[in-house]
Motif scaffolding. Structure first.
Motif, mmCIF file in Angstrom:
data_model
loop_
_atom_site.group_PDB
_atom_site.id
_atom_site.type_symbol
_atom_site.label_atom_id
_atom_site.label_comp_id
_atom_site.label_asym_id
_atom_site.label_seq_id
_atom_site.Cartn_x
_atom_site.Cartn_y
_atom_site.Cartn_z
ATOM 1 N N GLU A 237 0.823 -1.212 0.000
ATOM 2 C CA GLU A 237 0.000 0.000 0.000
ATOM 3 C C GLU A 237 0.856 1.261 0.000
ATOM 4 O O GLU A 237 0.540 2.244 -0.681
ATOM 5 C CB GLU A 237 -0.933 -0.001 1.214
ATOM 6 N N ARG A 240 2.142 1.801 -3.435
ATOM 7 C CA ARG A 240 1.033 2.209 -4.303
ATOM 8 C C ARG A 240 0.714 3.692 -4.133
ATOM 9 O O ARG A 240 0.556 4.428 -5.099
ATOM 10 C CB ARG A 240 -0.196 1.349 -4.010
ATOM 11 N N HIS A 241 0.639 4.133 -2.886
ATOM 12 C CA HIS A 241 0.318 5.535 -2.625
ATOM 13 C C HIS A 241 1.454 6.464 -3.050
ATOM 14 O O HIS A 241 1.208 7.610 -3.468
ATOM 15 C CB HIS A 241 -0.011 5.733 -1.152
ATOM 16 N N VAL A 266 -7.546 -2.363 -6.354
ATOM 17 C CA VAL A 266 -6.770 -1.294 -5.703
ATOM 18 C C VAL A 266 -6.408 -0.146 -6.631
ATOM 19 O O VAL A 266 -6.108 0.956 -6.164
ATOM 20 C CB VAL A 266 -5.471 -1.870 -5.078
ATOM 21 N N GLU A 269 -7.442 3.740 -6.547
ATOM 22 C CA GLU A 269 -6.818 4.707 -5.644
ATOM 23 C C GLU A 269 -5.870 5.638 -6.394
ATOM 24 O O GLU A 269 -5.678 6.790 -5.992
ATOM 25 C CB GLU A 269 -6.047 3.977 -4.544
#
Length: 317
Positions: A237, A240-241, A266, A269
């Motif tokens: 995560e 990803r961010h 996902v 996002e």
């Protein structure tokens, strides 16, 4: 440098057990030849458009191997013969005769390049290997220089062409592009050449990241507009961010259905509201599974396109 190659004639029944035995003896680089047809499941996992005609399976198999130069070859061969003969109590090993040949030290990592030539993706885009020359290019044609290195992505496969076609249709000038599972970087590089304002590319394989950066350089991409990183945006995560939250107008993923399915849970996002998600690399037997995943994760499917046995989805957040 010349290498001694040893080739053992055996049976398809015994080949796995023999290969395992050789591996346990510390012999690496084992090659297996047989005429057993690939299963449908195996074919679906391979990015090969035309499979060779092997002929009818005759039950014969060959196991080839090399012995390190510093080892005593005669002693090692005696050990191999004894070990294989012991297997005869459990399986039909056939002749189990070993023949020696001498082979050149070929650069296998680069030898394939002589078979890959410039080709057209469509009437407007030509992909050219960096080691080839090209003449008589029509005005307005986009020539993309590419060396995939050890990563996947020469552009010749159906799945890549499907992605490029949909990218050309939906990409608008100065938009932000995200290439997930970038391989050689071919999709994001073409996107920048087509007018994307910026692009990011990720892959779990560091070799792919290196290839994408190198290919960006030979195509004179402004690296202030191109960001490439190694990581797994599905399970990580934080990574990803770090790629950007609600940042991208268009996301491309030319991977495999079994990766696209969890990715669809996902990737929103990273996408702007109304952003477009083009997913390819999907064998047609997985079409319904991917469609369900996209719909279950709130995507609106705009188009489903096909080429050969392969499928691409174009969906909107």
């Amino acid at each position: 440098m010349k290498w001694n190659k040893y080739r053992m004639k055996t049976t398809t029944e015994a080949v796995d057990l023999i290969s395992y035995t050789l591996g346990e003896m510390g012999i690496e680089g084992i090659e297996i030849e047989d005429k057993i047809p690939l299963t449908e499941e195996e074919k679906k996992k391979m990015f090969i458009d035309i499979l060779p005609d092997l002929g009818e399976d005759d039950g014969v198999a060959y196991v080839s191997f090399y012995i390190e130069p510093e080892k005593d070859h005669e002693e090692t061969l005696e050990e191999v013969s004894r070990a294989v003969q012991e297997l005869a109590d459990f399986v039909d090993i056939g002749e189990a005769a070993i023949k020696k040949s001498v082979t050149a030290d070929v650069d296998w990592m680069n030898n394939w390049k002589k078979f890959w030539k410039p080709f057209k993706v469509d009437d407007q885009i030509i992909i050219k290997p960096t080691w080839e020359t090209l003449s008589d290019v029509e005005d307005g044609t986009l020539v993309v220089e590419l060396d995939p290195g050890t990563s996947f992505g020469t552009g010749m496969h159906h799945t890549t062409r499907l992605c490029i076609t949909q990218m050309k249709k939906y990409l608008k000038k100065d938009q932000a592009l995200f290439d997930v599972g970038c391989g050689s970087g071919i999709l994001s590089i073409i996107g920048l050449m087509l007018g994307a304002g910026e692009a990011a590319a990720t892959d779990v394989d560091p070799n792919a990241v290196a290839a994408a950066i190198e290919n960006a350089g030979v195509n004179h991409i402004d690296m202030s507009r191109y960001h490439v990183a190694a990581g797994d945006i599905i399970t990580d995560e934080g990574f990803r961010h770090s790629c950007g939250v609600e940042k991208y107008d268009l996301v491309l993923a030319n991977i495999l259905a079994d990766i696209i399915i969890p990715l669809s849970g996902v990737i929103k996002e990273n996408m702007k509201p109304g952003g477009i998600f083009v997913s390819s690399g999907i064998i047609n037997t997985k079409e319904d599974e991917v469609r369900k995943a996209l719909l279950d994760n709130g995507f609106e499917i705009l188009e489903v396109t096909h080429s050969g046995d392969w499928v691409a989805f174009t969906a909107r957040k």
